[in-house]
Design a protein around this motif. Structure first.
Motif, PDB file in Angstrom:
ATOM      1  N   ILE A  88       0.843  -1.191   0.000  1.00 42.24           N
ATOM      2  CA  ILE A  88       0.000   0.000   0.000  1.00 42.24           C
ATOM      3  C   ILE A  88       0.883   1.246   0.000  1.00 42.24           C
ATOM      4  CG2 ILE A  88      -1.584   1.392   1.401  1.00 42.24           C
ATOM      5  CD1 ILE A  88      -3.101  -0.813   0.247  1.00 42.24           C
ATOM      6  N   ARG A  89       0.443   2.266  -0.728  1.00 41.75           N
ATOM      7  CA  ARG A  89       1.022   3.601  -0.612  1.00 41.75           C
ATOM      8  C   ARG A  89      -0.081   4.542  -0.143  1.00 41.75           C
ATOM      9  NH1 ARG A  89       5.967   3.848  -4.006  1.00 41.75           N
ATOM     10  NH2 ARG A  89       6.008   1.978  -5.316  1.00 41.75           N
ATOM     11  N   ILE A  90       0.248   5.394   0.825  1.00 45.42           N
ATOM     12  CA  ILE A  90      -0.725   6.325   1.391  1.00 45.42           C
ATOM     13  C   ILE A  90      -0.263   7.753   1.116  1.00 45.42           C
ATOM     14  CG2 ILE A  90      -1.988   7.017   3.456  1.00 45.42           C
ATOM     15  CD1 ILE A  90      -1.107   4.339   4.714  1.00 45.42           C
ATOM     16  N   TYR A  91      -1.111   8.529   0.456  1.00 42.29           N
ATOM     17  CA  TYR A  91      -0.752   9.897   0.084  1.00 42.29           C
ATOM     18  C   TYR A  91      -1.768  10.895   0.640  1.00 42.29           C
ATOM     19  CZ  TYR A  91       2.279   7.695  -3.414  1.00 42.29           C
ATOM     20  OH  TYR A  91       3.244   6.943  -4.046  1.00 42.29           O
ATOM     21  N   PRO A  92      -1.368  11.773   1.559  1.00 42.00           N
ATOM     22  CA  PRO A  92      -2.251  12.885   1.932  1.00 42.00           C
ATOM     23  C   PRO A  92      -2.380  13.858   0.758  1.00 42.00           C
ATOM     24  CG  PRO A  92      -0.497  12.551   3.554  1.00 42.00           C
ATOM     25  CD  PRO A  92      -0.129  11.758   2.352  1.00 42.00           C
ATOM     26  N   VAL A  93      -3.561  14.420   0.607  1.00 45.03           N
ATOM     27  CA  VAL A  93      -3.809  15.336  -0.509  1.00 45.03           C
ATOM     28  C   VAL A  93      -3.054  16.645  -0.308  1.00 45.03           C
ATOM     29  CG1 VAL A  93      -5.552  16.711  -1.717  1.00 45.03           C
ATOM     30  CG2 VAL A  93      -6.069  14.362  -1.028  1.00 45.03           C
ATOM     31  N   LEU A  94      -2.312  17.038  -1.327  1.00 51.27           N
ATOM     32  CA  LEU A  94      -1.677  18.349  -1.369  1.00 51.27           C
ATOM     33  C   LEU A  94      -2.360  19.187  -2.437  1.00 51.27           C
ATOM     34  CD1 LEU A  94       2.113  17.325  -1.229  1.00 51.27           C
ATOM     35  CD2 LEU A  94       0.599  17.905   0.682  1.00 51.27           C
ATOM     36  N   VAL A  95      -2.489  20.467  -2.181  1.00 49.10           N
ATOM     37  CA  VAL A  95      -3.080  21.373  -3.177  1.00 49.10           C
ATOM     38  C   VAL A  95      -1.961  21.912  -4.057  1.00 49.10           C
ATOM     39  CG1 VAL A  95      -4.467  23.437  -3.559  1.00 49.10           C
ATOM     40  CG2 VAL A  95      -4.897  21.993  -1.545  1.00 49.10           C
ATOM     41  N   ILE A  96      -2.074  21.641  -5.356  1.00 50.04           N
ATOM     42  CA  ILE A  96      -1.037  22.013  -6.319  1.00 50.04           C
ATOM     43  C   ILE A  96      -1.458  23.257  -7.095  1.00 50.04           C
ATOM     44  CG2 ILE A  96       0.367  21.200  -8.255  1.00 50.04           C
ATOM     45  CD1 ILE A  96       0.827  19.702  -5.626  1.00 50.04           C
ATOM     46  N   LYS A  97      -0.499  24.098  -7.329  1.00 48.98           N
ATOM     47  CA  LYS A  97      -0.722  25.371  -8.014  1.00 48.98           C
ATOM     48  C   LYS A  97      -1.389  25.166  -9.379  1.00 48.98           C
ATOM     49  CE  LYS A  97       2.688  28.085  -7.475  1.00 48.98           C
ATOM     50  NZ  LYS A  97       4.036  28.721  -7.589  1.00 48.98           N
ATOM     51  N   GLY A  98      -2.415  25.976  -9.653  1.00 41.53           N
ATOM     52  CA  GLY A  98      -3.053  25.966 -10.963  1.00 41.53           C
ATOM     53  C   GLY A  98      -4.086  24.876 -11.163  1.00 41.53           C
ATOM     54  N   THR A  99      -4.427  24.126 -10.126  1.00 42.25           N
ATOM     55  CA  THR A  99      -5.403  23.042 -10.259  1.00 42.25           C
ATOM     56  C   THR A  99      -6.799  23.515  -9.863  1.00 42.25           C
ATOM     57  OG1 THR A  99      -5.008  22.289  -7.994  1.00 42.25           O
ATOM     58  CG2 THR A  99      -3.644  21.313  -9.744  1.00 42.25           C
ATOM     59  N   GLU A 100      -7.813  22.692 -10.230  1.00 43.58           N
ATOM     60  CA  GLU A 100      -9.180  22.995  -9.819  1.00 43.58           C
ATOM     61  C   GLU A 100      -9.310  22.951  -8.303  1.00 43.58           C
ATOM     62  OE1 GLU A 100     -12.515  21.213 -11.767  1.00 43.58           O
ATOM     63  OE2 GLU A 100     -11.391  20.904 -13.632  1.00 43.58           O
ATOM     64  N   LEU A 101      -8.512  22.086  -7.677  1.00 38.34           N
ATOM     65  CA  LEU A 101      -8.566  21.984  -6.224  1.00 38.34           C
ATOM     66  C   LEU A 101      -8.103  23.284  -5.570  1.00 38.34           C
ATOM     67  CD1 LEU A 101      -9.319  19.995  -3.993  1.00 38.34           C
ATOM     68  CD2 LEU A 101      -6.921  19.289  -3.899  1.00 38.34           C
ATOM     69  N   GLU A 102      -7.123  23.940  -6.152  1.00 44.60           N
ATOM     70  CA  GLU A 102      -6.687  25.231  -5.619  1.00 44.60           C
ATOM     71  C   GLU A 102      -7.831  26.246  -5.720  1.00 44.60           C
ATOM     72  OE1 GLU A 102      -3.163  28.602  -6.137  1.00 44.60           O
ATOM     73  OE2 GLU A 102      -3.734  27.362  -7.847  1.00 44.60           O
ATOM     74  N   LYS A 103      -8.542  26.205  -6.841  1.00 41.62           N
ATOM     75  CA  LYS A 103      -9.680  27.118  -7.015  1.00 41.62           C
ATOM     76  C   LYS A 103     -10.756  26.841  -5.971  1.00 41.62           C
ATOM     77  CE  LYS A 103     -13.111  28.625 -10.415  1.00 41.62           C
ATOM     78  NZ  LYS A 103     -13.656  28.408 -11.784  1.00 41.62           N
ATOM     79  N   GLU A 104     -11.044  25.563  -5.746  1.00 40.93           N
ATOM     80  CA  GLU A 104     -12.043  25.202  -4.734  1.00 40.93           C
ATOM     81  C   GLU A 104     -11.616  25.681  -3.353  1.00 40.93           C
ATOM     82  OE1 GLU A 104     -13.321  21.146  -4.652  1.00 40.93           O
ATOM     83  OE2 GLU A 104     -13.543  21.016  -6.822  1.00 40.93           O
ATOM     84  N   MET A 105     -10.337  25.534  -3.057  1.00 43.35           N
ATOM     85  CA  MET A 105      -9.830  25.977  -1.758  1.00 43.35           C
ATOM     86  C   MET A 105      -9.974  27.486  -1.612  1.00 43.35           C
ATOM     87  SD  MET A 105      -5.967  25.641  -0.170  1.00 43.35           S
ATOM     88  CE  MET A 105      -5.352  26.927  -1.301  1.00 43.35           C
ATOM     89  N   ASN A 106      -9.602  28.213  -2.647  1.00 42.37           N
ATOM     90  CA  ASN A 106      -9.670  29.673  -2.602  1.00 42.37           C
ATOM     91  C   ASN A 106     -11.108  30.179  -2.485  1.00 42.37           C
ATOM     92  OD1 ASN A 106      -6.888  29.869  -2.791  1.00 42.37           O
ATOM     93  ND2 ASN A 106      -6.899  30.106  -5.020  1.00 42.37           N
ATOM     94  N   GLU A 107     -12.045  29.385  -2.987  1.00 39.68           N
ATOM     95  CA  GLU A 107     -13.460  29.758  -2.912  1.00 39.68           C
ATOM     96  C   GLU A 107     -14.117  29.237  -1.636  1.00 39.68           C
ATOM     97  OE1 GLU A 107     -15.050  28.180  -6.501  1.00 39.68           O
ATOM     98  OE2 GLU A 107     -14.261  29.799  -7.774  1.00 39.68           O
ATOM     99  N   GLY A 108     -13.344  28.585  -0.783  1.00 37.92           N
ATOM    100  CA  GLY A 108     -13.873  28.079   0.476  1.00 37.92           C
ATOM    101  C   GLY A 108     -14.634  26.781   0.363  1.00 37.92           C
ATOM    102  N   ARG A 109     -14.505  26.078  -0.772  1.00 36.57           N
ATOM    103  CA  ARG A 109     -15.230  24.812  -0.970  1.00 36.57           C
ATOM    104  C   ARG A 109     -14.382  23.586  -0.635  1.00 36.57           C
ATOM    105  NH1 ARG A 109     -16.496  23.924  -6.240  1.00 36.57           N
ATOM    106  NH2 ARG A 109     -15.161  25.577  -7.089  1.00 36.57           N
ATOM    107  N   TYR A 110     -13.103  23.801  -0.324  1.00 38.60           N
ATOM    108  CA  TYR A 110     -12.231  22.702   0.102  1.00 38.60           C
ATOM    109  C   TYR A 110     -11.262  23.216   1.155  1.00 38.60           C
ATOM    110  CZ  TYR A 110      -8.558  19.195   0.233  1.00 38.60           C
ATOM    111  OH  TYR A 110      -7.646  18.258   0.658  1.00 38.60           O
ATOM    112  N   GLU A 111     -11.124  22.435   2.221  1.00 40.59           N
ATOM    113  CA  GLU A 111     -10.177  22.788   3.281  1.00 40.59           C
ATOM    114  C   GLU A 111      -9.166  21.645   3.433  1.00 40.59           C
ATOM    115  OE1 GLU A 111     -10.076  23.969   8.045  1.00 40.59           O
ATOM    116  OE2 GLU A 111     -11.996  23.793   6.980  1.00 40.59           O
ATOM    117  N   PRO A 112      -7.901  21.884   3.091  1.00 38.14           N
ATOM    118  CA  PRO A 112      -6.901  20.822   3.214  1.00 38.14           C
ATOM    119  C   PRO A 112      -6.652  20.449   4.661  1.00 38.14           C
ATOM    120  CG  PRO A 112      -5.835  22.914   2.714  1.00 38.14           C
ATOM    121  CD  PRO A 112      -7.310  23.151   2.604  1.00 38.14           C
ATOM    122  N   LEU A 113      -6.167  19.238   4.866  1.00 37.84           N
ATOM    123  CA  LEU A 113      -5.843  18.785   6.210  1.00 37.84           C
ATOM    124  C   LEU A 113      -4.659  19.563   6.768  1.00 37.84           C
ATOM    125  CD1 LEU A 113      -6.018  14.882   5.873  1.00 37.84           C
ATOM    126  CD2 LEU A 113      -7.776  16.420   6.778  1.00 37.84           C
TER     127      LEU A 113
END
Length: 258
Positions: A88-113
């Motif tokens: 098994i490999r376990i990867y915590p989610v990182l927010v990467i520059k220029g991704t949709e996830l970064e946009k969601e985070m900036n809009e308050g729709r995603y909060e990273p751990l």
């Protein structure tokens, strides 16, 4: 979603031994939210087919995905274990520059751990996989020129629980729990203990920047003396008391009994 009999026969022809699947989650809602192009049924089908063709099966999972909580992450581990991966490999989610996830985070729709949250989740998942004798071969993304601390100008990571020694943090947290359990079984009045371990385990015992030693002092007021013994099995930890709190007489009015 790309695993089929024809593909596996081709891989056999070229002497491939191991196939890892990027499963990420067993929750179909979470997979859809992350725009994965597969369901968990696809993971189950592919895993069974890979094992049937006698490849060594590996799984990769993520913690902290969109709308995924700690229970979802642990349930993913349990669901994957049922498919009998060897590793098994376990990867915590990182927010990467220029991704949709970064946009969601900036809009308050995603909060990273936070880092401590990711460590706790990965620790519990490691406990589970260890109990099932499934080898966790990686915890956290490998550092590169661009996957590095967000403080660095060249980093593509903008948020999330990044740490260059993330696996050590998780393993140190596991060892800390073990040491605390052993100390509690000794004596409530213990003041100083000796921990004897194999030298290969010394970093996990003392923790990153000696964090475990500091926590034992701050939380339990216990001093730690670490002794290294090359003859010890790597997994073995011995904890014995060296000193106890002074026992005061009942008629001593100048002190408060510990």
């Amino acid at each position: 979603d790309y695993i089929d009999k024809q593909t596996l026969k081709r891989l056999k022809k070229y002497k491939v031994k191991t196939i890892e699947l990027g499963c990420q989650s067993s929750n179909d809602y979470v997979l859809k939210k992350a725009k994965r192009n597969h369901t968990f049924e696809d993971v189950k089908r592919a895993s069974k087919l890979i094992r049937r063709y006698r490849f060594k099966l590996g799984h990769q999972m993520m913690v902290g995905m969109q709308d995924s909580n700690a229970l979802d992450d642990l349930n993913t581990a349990k669901d994957l274990a049922k498919l009998k991966p060897k590793m098994i490999r376990i990867y915590p989610v990182l927010v990467i520059k220029g991704t949709e996830l970064e946009k969601e985070m900036n809009e308050g729709r995603y909060e990273p751990l936070e880092l401590h949250q990711a460590i706790e989740r990965c620790k519990e998942i490691c406990y589970f996989f260890n109990s099932k004798k499934i080898n966790v071969i990686r915890i956290g993304l490998q550092s590169t020129d661009t996957i590095c601390s967000p403080d660095k100008s060249e980093s593509e990571v903008v948020a999330g629980p990044y740490h260059e020694t993330f696996r050590q943090l998780v393993e140190s947290a596991i060892y800390y729990d073990t040491i605390v359990d052993k100390i509690k079984k000794l004596d409530m009045n213990v003041k100083e203990v000796e921990i004897r371990v194999n030298p290969q385990n010394i970093n996990n015992i003392v923790g990153y920047k000696k964090e475990n030693i500091k926590k034992l002092k701050e939380i339990y007021d216990v001093d730690v003396n670490v002794e290294q013994d090359i003859k010890y099995p790597i997994s073995k930890i011995d904890v014995k008391p060296l000193k106890k709190f002074k026992e005061f007489k009942d008629d001593d009015k100048d002190v408060v009994k510990k």
